[in-house]
Scaffold this motif. Sequence first.
Motif, PDB file in Angstrom:
ATOM      1  N   UNK A 183       0.451  -1.745   0.017  1.00  0.00           N
ATOM      2  CA  UNK A 183      -0.071  -0.695  -0.435  1.00  0.00           C
ATOM      3  C   UNK A 183       0.610   1.451  -0.234  1.00  0.00           C
ATOM      4  N   UNK A 184       1.893   1.362   0.387  1.00  0.00           N
ATOM      5  CA  UNK A 184       2.480   1.999   0.405  1.00  0.00           C
ATOM      6  C   UNK A 184       3.090   3.051   1.950  1.00  0.00           C
ATOM      7  N   UNK A 185       2.286   2.631   2.754  1.00  0.00           N
ATOM      8  CA  UNK A 185       1.666   3.351   4.137  1.00  0.00           C
ATOM      9  C   UNK A 185       3.011   2.006   4.814  1.00  0.00           C
ATOM     10  N   UNK A 186       2.902   2.806   5.940  1.00  0.00           N
ATOM     11  CA  UNK A 186       3.918   1.937   6.578  1.00  0.00           C
ATOM     12  C   UNK A 186       3.346   1.017   7.501  1.00  0.00           C
ATOM     13  N   UNK A 187       3.398  -0.126   7.804  1.00  0.00           N
ATOM     14  CA  UNK A 187       2.795  -0.986   9.080  1.00  0.00           C
ATOM     15  C   UNK A 187       4.107  -1.646   9.798  1.00  0.00           C
ATOM     16  N   UNK A 188       3.639  -1.639  11.493  1.00  0.00           N
ATOM     17  CA  UNK A 188       4.684  -1.940  11.987  1.00  0.00           C
ATOM     18  C   UNK A 188       4.081  -2.869  12.884  1.00  0.00           C
ATOM     19  N   UNK A 189       4.503  -4.195  12.324  1.00  0.00           N
ATOM     20  CA  UNK A 189       4.753  -5.160  12.863  1.00  0.00           C
ATOM     21  C   UNK A 189       4.592  -5.568  13.804  1.00  0.00           C
ATOM     22  N   UNK A 190       3.714  -6.189  15.254  1.00  0.00           N
ATOM     23  CA  UNK A 190       4.411  -6.057  16.036  1.00  0.00           C
ATOM     24  C   UNK A 190       5.028  -7.973  15.895  1.00  0.00           C
ATOM     25  N   UNK A 191       6.314  -7.932  17.326  1.00  0.00           N
ATOM     26  CA  UNK A 191       6.470  -9.030  17.484  1.00  0.00           C
ATOM     27  C   UNK A 191       7.024  -9.516  19.063  1.00  0.00           C
ATOM     28  N   UNK A 192       6.396 -10.571  19.357  1.00  0.00           N
ATOM     29  CA  UNK A 192       6.864 -11.076  20.135  1.00  0.00           C
ATOM     30  C   UNK A 192       7.841 -11.391  21.007  1.00  0.00           C
ATOM     31  N   UNK A 193       7.783 -11.431  22.194  1.00  0.00           N
ATOM     32  CA  UNK A 193       9.448 -12.662  23.001  1.00  0.00           C
ATOM     33  C   UNK A 193       8.880 -13.969  22.326  1.00  0.00           C
ATOM     34  N   UNK A 194       8.186 -14.429  22.504  1.00  0.00           N
ATOM     35  CA  UNK A 194       8.115 -15.954  21.789  1.00  0.00           C
ATOM     36  C   UNK A 194       7.997 -16.065  20.986  1.00  0.00           C
ATOM     37  N   UNK A 195       7.365 -14.865  19.842  1.00  0.00           N
ATOM     38  CA  UNK A 195       7.614 -15.493  18.664  1.00  0.00           C
ATOM     39  C   UNK A 195       9.550 -15.611  18.103  1.00  0.00           C
ATOM     40  N   UNK A 196      10.138 -14.288  18.920  1.00  0.00           N
ATOM     41  CA  UNK A 196      11.825 -14.163  18.793  1.00  0.00           C
ATOM     42  C   UNK A 196      12.288 -15.587  18.687  1.00  0.00           C
ATOM     43  N   UNK A 197      11.732 -15.934  20.418  1.00  0.00           N
ATOM     44  CA  UNK A 197      12.567 -17.051  21.091  1.00  0.00           C
ATOM     45  C   UNK A 197      12.256 -18.545  19.720  1.00  0.00           C
ATOM     46  N   UNK A 198      11.479 -18.747  19.672  1.00  0.00           N
ATOM     47  CA  UNK A 198      11.230 -19.371  18.390  1.00  0.00           C
ATOM     48  C   UNK A 198      11.539 -19.880  17.702  1.00  0.00           C
ATOM     49  N   UNK A 199      12.838 -18.492  16.945  1.00  0.00           N
ATOM     50  CA  UNK A 199      12.667 -18.430  15.957  1.00  0.00           C
ATOM     51  C   UNK A 199      14.314 -18.815  16.984  1.00  0.00           C
TER      52      UNK A 199
END
Length: 543
Positions: A183-199
């Motif tokens: 869309x050309x508009x900024x989208x803020x992707x909210x990533x959780x601690x568990x999202x990142x810890x999983x990776x």
Amino acid sequence: MLERAAAHRPFLPVSTPGERTADRVLQWAQWQPHAPAVSDDTRALSYGALADAIYAVAGQLRAEGLGPGERIMVIGENSVALTVMLLAASQCGVCAVVENVRRMPAEIAGILAHSLPRKVFVIGASAEARRHAEVLGADPQHNTALGDFSVAVPSNAVSAATSDDTGPMPDDIAIIIYTTGTTGQPKGVMLTHSNLIFIAAMMRALRHLSPRDRVYGVLPATHVMGHASVMLGALHNGAALHLVARFDAARCVATLTAQRITCIQGAPAMFASIAAYCRQQAATEAGGSASGRSAGMRCFPDVRFIGSGGAPIDATIKADAEALFGCELQNGYGLTEAASICWTRFDDANTDDNVGPPLPGVETCLRDSAGQTVGDGEVGELWMRGPNLMAGYFRNPEQTRRVVDAEGWFNTQDLARSLPDGRMLIVGRTKDVIVRSGFNVYPLEVEAALNTHPAVLHSAVVGRSVPGNEEVVAYVELAAAGSADAPALAAHVAGLLSPYKRPAEIVIVPALPLAANGKVLKSQLAQVCGRPDHATQQTGDRT
């Protein structure tokens, strides 16, 4: 209001309730306080010293009234100081809006206006950092833990206690990464601690990261792969992480040897550059030509894992990298919204550019345009759900609902085909995105920048495949009274777009091909460009 993506997330015991990304790093500081943790070209910290720095900065944040529910913006590039800052924010429960120092001030301004952080921290003393600090009116500071940095209080700063459409951040949101999207508009992707810890946990389970490893960290920690797979992947597993702010083939080769690096991840273009540099060096030493392929011997005996992501792997680049490093170039696929959906495995014979099967605990399915599951071997749009799926888009619940259904399935908008053994081949994109050196470039954003030039009537931006990468190509129709050439347009967008978003080529055409509804027929652009009277002008910007 904040709205979270529907959360059907298969349980995997990779994190505990309430765990933050800094916690396991601090645990390693107790287990191996004297082991090397993180370094850059100027500093090196053991795990014990890293923990001391994290606690010191976290204490400073708390003293300034920053804690759970608050947002800060952190602008920087790979360094020990950036790592300390991000982990300190995690340790005291602050959500960090992470931004690369190479973003243009105009881009930062738009994200700042949307994210409404309490404070902005500009890390480092590079020319770009000084420029951002000046634009933001930030006060310069210095301490032992962070070195040189600057702090600004935005005029639109919003605290967690403020009653507005943002509200306090949920406690489990670790970072927000902005992607401009189609869309050309900024989208803020909210990533959780568990999202990142999983990776980070998958880096241990599938890439076998351990305290024996020394990781080369060139992927930006302000982007999801560099943050989760590289930075946290190393520090959550007790490895030593050497951070590099900017890629340079010669310095990379020297560092791999001097630091006895065992693991390196990057975009395919990076591996192409390393191979080309090594070919040139071999030819120079032999007094011959650099036109031959890479030497068929392993040049980096310590390296045991090389991984690529962000773009399709060219077969030649794959062969060159594997000959150079003596191990298979592993592939992977993910998005900011769902980092690391699929990875190749060490035990598989990956002779093509498949991205491997889904990660354990990640579900995938392929659907047609009507939402029906496609048959075996057929191409479909890739949907996924799992513990790596974002919490949602910040302050954009409508967009969250568009991409995540009520059962927690996320539409990647990428086209894929499943092999009989479950490995995935990404065959195209339903969204009009260009992947340049591992970074997403959205044509609408580039077109909007070009169209601000007074001589431009309208423009169309497409991607052009080159070995191991894509280039941004812009076609421009000038206004009737307009007078501009490609270099002038390139100079104009240089102040509006980050380097990787700028067109590698700008083509001036008499008229863009249009459909009856006025939409540019991008499929006909190459044909238009091929006419003798439509000259191509190079801008020279291929960063």
